[in-house]
Scaffold this motif. Structure first.
Motif, PDB file in Angstrom:
ATOM      1  N   LEU A 325       0.829  -1.204   0.000  1.00 28.75           N
ATOM      2  CA  LEU A 325       0.000   0.000   0.000  1.00 28.75           C
ATOM      3  C   LEU A 325       0.867   1.259   0.000  1.00 28.75           C
ATOM      4  O   LEU A 325       0.588   2.219  -0.724  1.00 28.75           O
ATOM      5  CB  LEU A 325      -0.919  -0.006   1.224  1.00 28.75           C
ATOM      6  N   SER A 326       1.929   1.236   0.774  1.00 31.14           N
ATOM      7  CA  SER A 326       2.750   2.433   0.882  1.00 31.14           C
ATOM      8  C   SER A 326       3.431   2.737  -0.464  1.00 31.14           C
ATOM      9  O   SER A 326       3.551   3.890  -0.879  1.00 31.14           O
ATOM     10  CB  SER A 326       3.725   2.249   2.047  1.00 31.14           C
ATOM     11  N   LYS A 327       3.818   1.686  -1.149  1.00 28.12           N
ATOM     12  CA  LYS A 327       4.408   1.862  -2.477  1.00 28.12           C
ATOM     13  C   LYS A 327       3.383   2.498  -3.441  1.00 28.12           C
ATOM     14  O   LYS A 327       3.697   3.419  -4.187  1.00 28.12           O
ATOM     15  CB  LYS A 327       4.828   0.475  -2.989  1.00 28.12           C
ATOM     16  N   VAL A 328       2.165   1.997  -3.370  1.00 29.24           N
ATOM     17  CA  VAL A 328       1.100   2.530  -4.234  1.00 29.24           C
ATOM     18  C   VAL A 328       0.827   4.001  -3.902  1.00 29.24           C
ATOM     19  O   VAL A 328       0.712   4.846  -4.796  1.00 29.24           O
ATOM     20  CB  VAL A 328      -0.177   1.681  -4.091  1.00 29.24           C
ATOM     21  N   TYR A 329       0.755   4.306  -2.620  1.00 28.22           N
ATOM     22  CA  TYR A 329       0.489   5.689  -2.197  1.00 28.22           C
ATOM     23  C   TYR A 329       1.570   6.628  -2.738  1.00 28.22           C
ATOM     24  O   TYR A 329       1.290   7.732  -3.174  1.00 28.22           O
ATOM     25  CB  TYR A 329       0.445   5.773  -0.663  1.00 28.22           C
ATOM     26  N   ARG A 330       2.806   6.157  -2.656  1.00 35.05           N
ATOM     27  CA  ARG A 330       3.912   6.966  -3.152  1.00 35.05           C
ATOM     28  C   ARG A 330       3.749   7.206  -4.652  1.00 35.05           C
ATOM     29  O   ARG A 330       3.858   8.316  -5.141  1.00 35.05           O
ATOM     30  CB  ARG A 330       5.228   6.239  -2.843  1.00 35.05           C
ATOM     31  N   LYS A 331       3.440   6.126  -5.361  1.00 34.24           N
ATOM     32  CA  LYS A 331       3.352   6.234  -6.823  1.00 34.24           C
ATOM     33  C   LYS A 331       2.235   7.160  -7.282  1.00 34.24           C
ATOM     34  O   LYS A 331       2.389   7.895  -8.250  1.00 34.24           O
ATOM     35  CB  LYS A 331       3.174   4.848  -7.433  1.00 34.24           C
ATOM     36  N   VAL A 332       1.097   7.115  -6.614  1.00 37.55           N
ATOM     37  CA  VAL A 332      -0.010   7.967  -7.074  1.00 37.55           C
ATOM     38  C   VAL A 332       0.140   9.414  -6.597  1.00 37.55           C
ATOM     39  O   VAL A 332      -0.638  10.285  -7.008  1.00 37.55           O
ATOM     40  CB  VAL A 332      -1.404   7.441  -6.675  1.00 37.55           C
ATOM     41  N   GLY A 333       1.133   9.662  -5.724  1.00 34.01           N
ATOM     42  CA  GLY A 333       1.378  11.048  -5.343  1.00 34.01           C
ATOM     43  C   GLY A 333       0.788  11.468  -4.016  1.00 34.01           C
ATOM     44  O   GLY A 333       0.616  12.665  -3.756  1.00 34.01           O
ATOM     45  N   PHE A 334       0.474  10.494  -3.153  1.00 29.56           N
ATOM     46  CA  PHE A 334       0.036  10.860  -1.803  1.00 29.56           C
ATOM     47  C   PHE A 334       1.264  11.267  -0.992  1.00 29.56           C
ATOM     48  O   PHE A 334       2.258  10.526  -0.950  1.00 29.56           O
ATOM     49  CB  PHE A 334      -0.687   9.679  -1.114  1.00 29.56           C
ATOM     50  N   LEU A 335       1.190  12.412  -0.357  1.00 31.46           N
ATOM     51  CA  LEU A 335       2.313  12.912   0.444  1.00 31.46           C
ATOM     52  C   LEU A 335       2.584  11.933   1.581  1.00 31.46           C
ATOM     53  O   LEU A 335       1.664  11.536   2.294  1.00 31.46           O
ATOM     54  CB  LEU A 335       1.942  14.289   0.991  1.00 31.46           C
ATOM     55  N   GLN A 336       3.835  11.533   1.731  1.00 29.19           N
ATOM     56  CA  GLN A 336       4.164  10.522   2.754  1.00 29.19           C
ATOM     57  C   GLN A 336       4.223  11.163   4.138  1.00 29.19           C
ATOM     58  O   GLN A 336       4.733  12.255   4.277  1.00 29.19           O
ATOM     59  CB  GLN A 336       5.513   9.855   2.436  1.00 29.19           C
TER      60      GLN A 336
END
Ligand code: TRP
Length: 336
Positions: A325-336
């Motif tokens: 999930l964290s990889k996906v969030y990063r890819k779609v541009g969700f601020l970490q």
């Protein structure tokens, strides 16, 4: 279960089952019985899909009970939590989180073509909810979170798996390699078990005639009664042939329960009547299911053990899925 599988690593198999009651003989032979056997050759993940179950109205108390029962049934059928990842879907929030992201990469048109959606909305005309419609996005999330290589599914789920593959490829195309593209796993013996009372129809929980449906927890008397009433034909000869749906089905079941071939069965019952044959089939199924029933009875009484299993399963599943999930969030541009 990382995305970087070295070639000698075991492939990952994942499957889910909805907690909507005791499994039928059809579920057992076609699916769950094989799940235990796969555990040595593959890295397996099996989960109870309770979030999928609420796409149709459920009674809360009953759903809770059936979820625990489904877990006990899985274990009774040979799934070993020491070997496989076993968990309950709602315990792992990443399924819902990824499902949202994937639903933004799934087209309305694609979902509209799902035959199960069409069937279920026809059957539940008063409750065609958005979850019933987006269900395949949740199923895609279930599969893709764990980088499953193979997904054992029946024909009714093939279209959903195909959709998961398409969504995964689309996402990978846009953002670079993220998801493993899952394949369908077709078991070697893909025997389809038919209703005992209407042998041209698949054995199903929703059968009107409950004598036609065998549940894996039926007691020996019930099993014998159902087999004695099984519909046959007027040929009075135990042989596998076109148009002998009832006998063909009983021969298939007997063959699976005893390990004998169809030819051996024909020889064994040559000159004998259907009465003897039905008794033998019934007894073989009683034997085949004896251990399942005994294990289930033991397991369902041991709530503390079941709780241990699903708690530690949830923990492991959360760790694995959070990484994806964290990889996906990063890819779609969700601020970490
Ligand atoms: N949709 C499946 C069914 O109704 C259950 C399921 C949910 C599933 N998620 C899954 C099966 C992921 C395989 C993989 O039977």
């Amino acid at each position: 279960m990382t995305e970087n599988q070295s070639p000698d690593k075991k492939k990952i198999i994942l499957s889910g089952i909805q907690p909507t009651g005791v499994f039928t003989l059809g579920n057992y032979i076609g699916a769950v019985r094989n799940w235990g056997k796969l555990q040595d050759d593959y890295q397996c993940a099996y989960f109870i899909a309770n979030a999928h179950a609420i796409t149709v109205r459920q009674d809360a108390t009953k759903l809770r009970q059936q979820t625990l029962q489904a877990l006990a049934l899985l274990l009774a059928c040979g799934v070993d939590p020491q070997k496989s990842l076993v968990f309950i879907q709602s315990h792992v929030p990443a399924h819902f989180e990824l499902s949202w992201v994937l639903s933004c990469f799934t087209q309305f048109g694609e979902l509209s073509r799902m035959t199960q959606f069409k069937d279920k909305s026809a059957k539940n005309a008063d409750n065609i909810n958005a979850g019933l419609f987006t269900y395949p996005a949740l199923m895609a999330a279930d599969i893709l979170l764990y980088h499953a290589d193979l997904v054992p599914v029946g024909v009714d789920q093939k279209q959903h798996l195909e959709l998961a593959r398409n969504v995964a490829s689309r996402f990978n195309g846009l953002y670079g390699d993220t998801f493993t593209i899952p394949d369908a796993y077709i078991p070697q013996v893909g025997a389809k078990i038919m209703s005992l009372s209407e042998p041209t129809k698949k054995m199903s929980k929703s059968d009107e005639n409950q004598n036609g449906c065998i549940y894996i927890l039926d007691d020996p008397d019930t099993l014998m009664r159902k087999f004695k009433r099984a519909v046959t034909d007027s040929d009075a000869c135990v042989r596998y042939a076109d148009g002998k749906d009832g006998i063909n089905n009983l021969m298939t079941i007997y063959s699976i329960a005893t390990g004998r071939t169809l030819e051996q069965i024909e020889a064994e019952f040559s000159g004998k009547g259907y009465g003897d044959f039905k008794l033998a089939v019934g007894e073989s199924v009683v034997e085949m299911l004896r251990e399942v029933r005994e294990s289930y009875t033991r397991l369902i009484a041991d709530k503390a053990y079941l709780e241990d299993v699903y708690k530690s399963g949830a923990e492991k599943a959360r760790t694995i899925s959070a990484r994806t999930l964290s990889k996906v969030y990063r890819k779609v541009g969700f601020l970490q």
